[in-house]
Design an enzyme around this catalytic site. Structure first.
Site, PDB file in Angstrom:
ATOM      1  N   GLU A  71       0.827  -1.209   0.000  1.00 34.73           N
ATOM      2  CA  GLU A  71       0.000   0.000   0.000  1.00 34.73           C
ATOM      3  C   GLU A  71       0.862   1.260   0.000  1.00 34.73           C
ATOM      4  O   GLU A  71       1.989   1.254   0.492  1.00 34.73           O
ATOM      5  CB  GLU A  71      -0.909  -0.012   1.241  1.00 34.73           C
ATOM      6  CG  GLU A  71      -1.912  -1.143   1.199  1.00 34.73           C
ATOM      7  CD  GLU A  71      -2.756  -1.292   2.457  1.00 34.73           C
ATOM      8  OE1 GLU A  71      -3.873  -1.810   2.337  1.00 34.73           O
ATOM      9  OE2 GLU A  71      -2.314  -0.918   3.546  1.00 34.73           O
ATOM     10  N   CYS A 107       3.303   8.525   1.022  1.00 36.36           N
ATOM     11  CA  CYS A 107       3.921   7.618   1.977  1.00 36.36           C
ATOM     12  C   CYS A 107       4.158   6.292   1.251  1.00 36.36           C
ATOM     13  O   CYS A 107       3.231   5.655   0.764  1.00 36.36           O
ATOM     14  CB  CYS A 107       2.983   7.444   3.172  1.00 36.36           C
ATOM     15  SG  CYS A 107       3.616   6.325   4.414  1.00 36.36           S
ATOM     16  N   CYS A 131       6.529  -6.769   7.188  1.00 41.17           N
ATOM     17  CA  CYS A 131       7.645  -6.194   7.948  1.00 41.17           C
ATOM     18  C   CYS A 131       8.114  -7.214   8.970  1.00 41.17           C
ATOM     19  O   CYS A 131       7.319  -7.969   9.525  1.00 41.17           O
ATOM     20  CB  CYS A 131       7.178  -4.925   8.661  1.00 41.17           C
ATOM     21  SG  CYS A 131       8.501  -4.036   9.521  1.00 41.17           S
ATOM     22  N   CYS A 152       6.679  -4.662  15.738  1.00 38.47           N
ATOM     23  CA  CYS A 152       6.329  -3.722  16.808  1.00 38.47           C
ATOM     24  C   CYS A 152       4.902  -4.030  17.278  1.00 38.47           C
ATOM     25  O   CYS A 152       4.006  -4.223  16.457  1.00 38.47           O
ATOM     26  CB  CYS A 152       6.413  -2.277  16.306  1.00 38.47           C
ATOM     27  SG  CYS A 152       8.069  -1.846  15.752  1.00 38.47           S
ATOM     28  N   CYS A 170       1.805  -1.966  15.873  1.00 39.37           N
ATOM     29  CA  CYS A 170       1.692  -1.698  14.439  1.00 39.37           C
ATOM     30  C   CYS A 170       1.068  -2.882  13.701  1.00 39.37           C
ATOM     31  O   CYS A 170       1.469  -4.026  13.882  1.00 39.37           O
ATOM     32  CB  CYS A 170       3.068  -1.408  13.857  1.00 39.37           C
ATOM     33  SG  CYS A 170       3.044  -1.153  12.075  1.00 39.37           S
ATOM     34  N   CYS A 229      -0.815   5.990  10.136  1.00 36.16           N
ATOM     35  CA  CYS A 229       0.404   5.329  10.625  1.00 36.16           C
ATOM     36  C   CYS A 229       0.069   4.031  11.342  1.00 36.16           C
ATOM     37  O   CYS A 229      -0.794   3.997  12.215  1.00 36.16           O
ATOM     38  CB  CYS A 229       1.125   6.206  11.643  1.00 36.16           C
ATOM     39  SG  CYS A 229       1.556   7.813  11.036  1.00 36.16           S
TER      40      CYS A 229
END
Ligand code: SAH
Length: 380
Positions: free
Chosen positions: A111, A124, A131, A135, A138, A359
């Site tokens: 995305e 962005c 990933c 975290c 996230c 975010c």
């Protein structure tokens, strides 16, 4: 045609399998020049032509490159390719943010988020499918790492959104986007080589020609890579700090168990900052976890001596992850403590929450969920 009776030893050898085609959209201008001269036996200025077609005009096929001879286009077709990134979904937020979901050739999803404002048009950008950093707050981290994006796939996000915005807003300019932030899916410094090549393309005069002042790369804090990043690129650095003690940070950011706050800030102190530049520290405010007055006071101490700017990010809640958003007044009070301690601090305006485009919310959700990377993991 050979007669039916041809014996195996007189039959012609099968043609050798064609060599894999080179993805020229992933090559820096220098590498493309080498390919064009050494592999294709063409003059080097042809590389500039191809590069401009792809990275200035956004061509996605050799057919479009009408100032190249038919013979050269055929040669390119045989030996090279431009790996496509196909638009899969577009979601618009009430605040003007648009989230694009792309499908890669091998069926993965990533995305990018377009954020227009009065004075800039920011994209962005993602650098990985999923990933590896995991975290705890996230959503992308719940996907795990599927693979790195190629330089071509990183820059293709920029080209595709430039094209979309040009149409959407009826613009003549070939490059409506003004700013890039590498804050999408993935950890940019965990895919450093490809990031570096992508930056060299995006900053090339023969390409989109972004200024180093208009590009920011955000990292979770891969300390050895921060040093390389400082040496080998000239764009801006943002650090996801997100905590004021190691105990807090290690709980939510596994990377901190390897490189703690002290190691991270040491790397920031050594970072070769250009004149007048500051390092941005991102700090996600998690209610009751890292948003107390003491946290703000500790932050002031930690950042002493570092030319810093703090972006406080109100937490974007994600299903199942268990954290809560800090109230506005608390966030403002937190900011005021930082400012009183002479640390420039801002509360980042949240954008695209309604389309899971803010975010920490990028996880290929929305529309028809593509199965592979969108499934929510089993949550404890
Ligand atoms: N991996 C890089 C690039 C991603 S940037 C990095 O960590 O810096 C994404 C930013 O959003 C990071 O600063 C991260 O701390 C923040 N973030 C992650 N999840 C969030 C959430 N749910 N709400 C608000 N910010 C979040």
């Amino acid at each position: 045609m050979l007669p039916e009776t041809a014996t195996p030893d007189t039959a012609p050898l099968p043609a050798p399998a064609p060599a894999a085609r080179v993805d020229v959209s992933s090559l820096s201008l220098e590498a493309l020049s080498r390919f064009v001269t050494e592999e294709l036996g063409e003059r080097s200025f042809r590389a500039g032509q191809v590069f401009r077609w792809i990275h200035q005009r956004g061509a996605t096929s050799f057919e479009e490159m009408t100032d190249l001879s038919k013979a050269l286009r055929a040669k390119l077709e045989a030996r090279a390719e431009i790996v496509p990134l196909v638009k899969d979904l577009e979601q618009r937020s009430v605040d003007g943010t648009i989230k694009y979901r792309w499908k890669t050739r091998d069926g993965r999803y990533i995305e990018s988020v377009y954020m227009p404002s009065a004075d800039r048009k920011t994209l962005c950008v993602s650098t990985q499918v999923g990933c590896a950093m995991a975290c705890g707050f996230c959503m992308t981290g719940t996907l795990g790492l599927k693979r790195n994006l190629t330089p071509g796939e990183i820059v293709a996000q920029v080209h595709a959104v430039n094209r979309a915005v040009r149409q959407l807003e009826n613009l003549e300019t070939y490059r409506p986007l003004s700013n890039l932030v590498f804050m999408g899916m993935g950890e940019p410094l965990h895919n450093f080589e490809n990031l570096k090549t992508a930056l060299s393309i995006l900053q090339a005069e023969d390409g989109p020609n972004f200024s180093h002042r208009h590009i920011t790369v955000s990292t979770v804090g891969l300390v050895p890579m921060i040093e390389r990043f400082g040496r080998e690129t000239d764009v801006k650095l943002a650090i996801s700090l997100n905590a004021s003690t190691d105990e807090q940070r290690s709980k939510t950011m596994p990377v901190n168990r390897k490189w703690n706050i002290e190691a991270l800030l040491e790397a920031c102190r050594k970072f070769p900052l250009r004149q007048g530049r500051r390092i941005t520290f991102e700090y996600v405010l998690l209610q009751g976890f890292n948003d107390a007055d003491e946290d703000a006071h500790r932050l002031v101490k930690l950042l002493k001596g570092i030319p810093a700017k703090v972006n406080l990010i109100p937490y974007n809640e994600n299903p199942g992850l268990g954290f809560r958003t800090t109230m506005d007044e608390r966030a403002e009070h937190f900011r005021d403590i930082l400012c009183e301690g002479h640390v420039a601090a801002f509360i980042r305006q949240n954008r695209g929450r309604d389309i899971a485009g803010a975010c920490g919310q990028l996880a290929n959700r929305g529309g028809e969920n593509p199965a592979e990377t969108s499934q929510s993991p089993e949550l404890p």
